[in-house]
Design an enzyme around this catalytic site. Sequence first.
Site: not given
Ligand SMILES: *Cc1c(COP(=O)(O)O)cnc(C)c1O
Length: 426
Positions: A276-279, A344-345, A373
């Site tokens: 589950e890669p995101g970043r 304004c923070e 993100y």
């Molecule tokens: C946020 C998340 C990801 C992705 O995380 P990254 O650091 O962006 O790779 C994968 N799995 C789950 C369950 C998440 O909550």
Amino acid sequence: MDHFTYVDGAMLAEQVPMADIAAQVGTPVYIYSTATLTRHVAVFREGLSQIHDPLIAFAVKANPNAAVLATLAKLGLGADVVSAGELLRAIAAGIPAERIVFSGVGKTADEMRIALEQGIYQFNLESEPEAEMLSEVALSMGRKAPVAYRINPDVDAGTHAKISTGKSENKFGIPYDRALASYAAARDLPGLDVQGVAVHIGSQLTDLTPLEAAFIKVGALIERLRAEGHDIRTADLGGGLGVPYDPSQPLPPSPADYGAMVTRITQGWNVRLMFEPGRLIVGNAGVLLSQVVRVKQGAQAPFVIVDAAMNDLLRPSLYDAWHDIRAVHPKGERAAANVVGPVCETGDTFAMHRDMDVVGAGDLVAFMTAGAYGATMASTYNSRALTPEVLVSGDKWAVVRARPPIEALIEGDSIPAWIASEGVQD
Ligand SMILES: *Cc1c(COP(=O)(O)O)cnc(C)c1O
């Protein structure tokens, strides 16, 4: 590696001068690079080349823009979603349901129903009450829900506290010590088909050691579950691999190092592996382009006030995150500066005492590594319009999310009749 480079003293997004985008769309604006997205998918796949038929499910929460999702869908990626909204966005962008996994501690019965109707690949359950609810929902639809339990392995990911998810005190997953009991209970629920084990210990990990420790625990659990007669067919190893934000810091582990570790640890598991890669996929594929409004004298260093703010890019304020800030047309001089937004923070601060390109009013600056993100966490705080987004591919570019007019904010609220009719009191 990314495709934001300088040619003849000006930063380009692939082959498109960033100044052209600023001139036509205005600032602030997020700019994504197709070539960078494509490269990151290829590098991650290559790292997993020893693994048979992995399911790479992009974590949609990192960047849910339809054009980004459609790009990743074309490259064969699946999706990891955490809400019905993300699920429907992923499907609308062309990601097939059989490549979608649904994570999150708070799935509602409605969200479960939508996911079952779509026929997703797997639900990652995070508690026993959630398992009971999903079983009921599935039964009411005459279905069986394919599930894994997300295990909380109680390992310290060694990352920022707000993005650590695998310690026993975090809200995520079922306690490792309760796993056998939770699986036994799930097996007795007639609406569930228990098929896997899942884990995700945090984000922006810069060391493979905690990941390896978590995966070893998953492997041991699979063995024990099989010994108890569970037919475990999938193992979801989550996301979390870090990306380089600060060029002065050591590089995080590469997808090749990660893949080698995974290949070694999962030898003989005999499951379909999921990731589950995101970043890692989108982080370096995006920048936030902003314009300097003015420079104001500070006690130590000048304040560079830009037209982007914490509502556009929350990470520095939320996670103390570091983004490289570069002039789009550097003049060759560098000096210390504080880079702040107009909100304004005091938290609306991108960098303090940063050694960076000297910039003045009207100059463009790029916040690097803002593809993950970034836009997805934007808000309208201080009644600022949501940030538009642009996707570049070679010499082509398109607005993939327009800047909404301020009128949309005003018209979004409504004033009840009793206020409108009573007039001004004194
Ligand atoms: C946020 C998340 C990801 C992705 O995380 P990254 O650091 O962006 O790779 C994968 N799995 C789950 C369950 C998440 O909550």
